[in-house]
Design a protein around this motif. Structure first.
Motif, PDB file in Angstrom:
ATOM      1  N   UNK A  56       0.833  -1.204   0.000  1.00  0.00           N
ATOM      2  CA  UNK A  56       0.000   0.000   0.000  1.00  0.00           C
ATOM      3  C   UNK A  56       0.869   1.256   0.000  1.00  0.00           C
ATOM      4  N   UNK A  57       1.906   1.257   0.813  1.00  0.00           N
ATOM      5  CA  UNK A  57       2.804   2.418   0.887  1.00  0.00           C
ATOM      6  C   UNK A  57       3.489   2.655  -0.459  1.00  0.00           C
ATOM      7  N   UNK A  58       3.946   1.595  -1.097  1.00  0.00           N
ATOM      8  CA  UNK A  58       4.590   1.732  -2.413  1.00  0.00           C
ATOM      9  C   UNK A  58       3.625   2.369  -3.409  1.00  0.00           C
ATOM     10  N   UNK A  59       2.402   1.856  -3.476  1.00  0.00           N
ATOM     11  CA  UNK A  59       1.440   2.350  -4.466  1.00  0.00           C
ATOM     12  C   UNK A  59       0.986   3.782  -4.177  1.00  0.00           C
ATOM     13  N   UNK A  60       0.898   4.147  -2.901  1.00  0.00           N
ATOM     14  CA  UNK A  60       0.484   5.511  -2.559  1.00  0.00           C
ATOM     15  C   UNK A  60       1.615   6.521  -2.758  1.00  0.00           C
ATOM     16  N   UNK A  61       2.834   6.117  -2.430  1.00  0.00           N
ATOM     17  CA  UNK A  61       3.962   7.046  -2.536  1.00  0.00           C
ATOM     18  C   UNK A  61       4.525   7.143  -3.948  1.00  0.00           C
TER      19      UNK A  61
END
Length: 127
Positions: A56-61
């Motif tokens: 999730x962090x990868x896709x949001x950032x």
């Protein structure tokens, strides 16, 4: 006084899980590609994001329409198993491979497989 009726679909959760897993297995509507251990896997950002704060962090950032993730320290067997787990909620893992599999799950923060160090998922059994 207005009356409301609650309409409920008894098989909703199972249908959603089976539907996403079927789409992933058939490579339909996928929007992320994962390269691991010399193999290519297709998946859905939504499913990976719900199952893993790491993804999730990868896709949001790093927003991208169809990202390609190179998982250099993950072998293809583990990635396939983790995807099975994220899409269906279960996976068969060889007993001797369990520690390494859980180590990868911990690194990728896969919900249901990571937590306190040394914790095992519920209903672990030998086959």
């Amino acid at each position: 006084m207005m009356q409301y009726y609650l309409l409920s679909w008894r098989g909703f959760h199972g249908n959603m899980c089976k539907g996403f897993h079927s789409l992933q297995r058939d490579g339909q509507m996928v929007d992320v590609t994962i390269a691991a251990g010399g193999k290519i896997f297709k998946a859905h950002k939504l499913v990976l994001s719900v199952c893993s704060p790491y993804f999730q962090k990868i896709f949001l950032e790093h927003p991208s329409q169809h990202p390609i993730l190179f998982m250099t320290d993950v072998n293809s067997h583990h990635m396939a198993g983790l995807l099975d787990f994220m899409y269906s909620g279960q996976v068969n893992v060889k007993y001797e491979d369990l520690p390494n599999f859980l180590k990868v799950a911990e690194a990728l923060q896969v919900k249901g497989l990571h937590g306190e160090v040394g914790s095992l998922p519920a209903r672990t059994r030998r086959r």
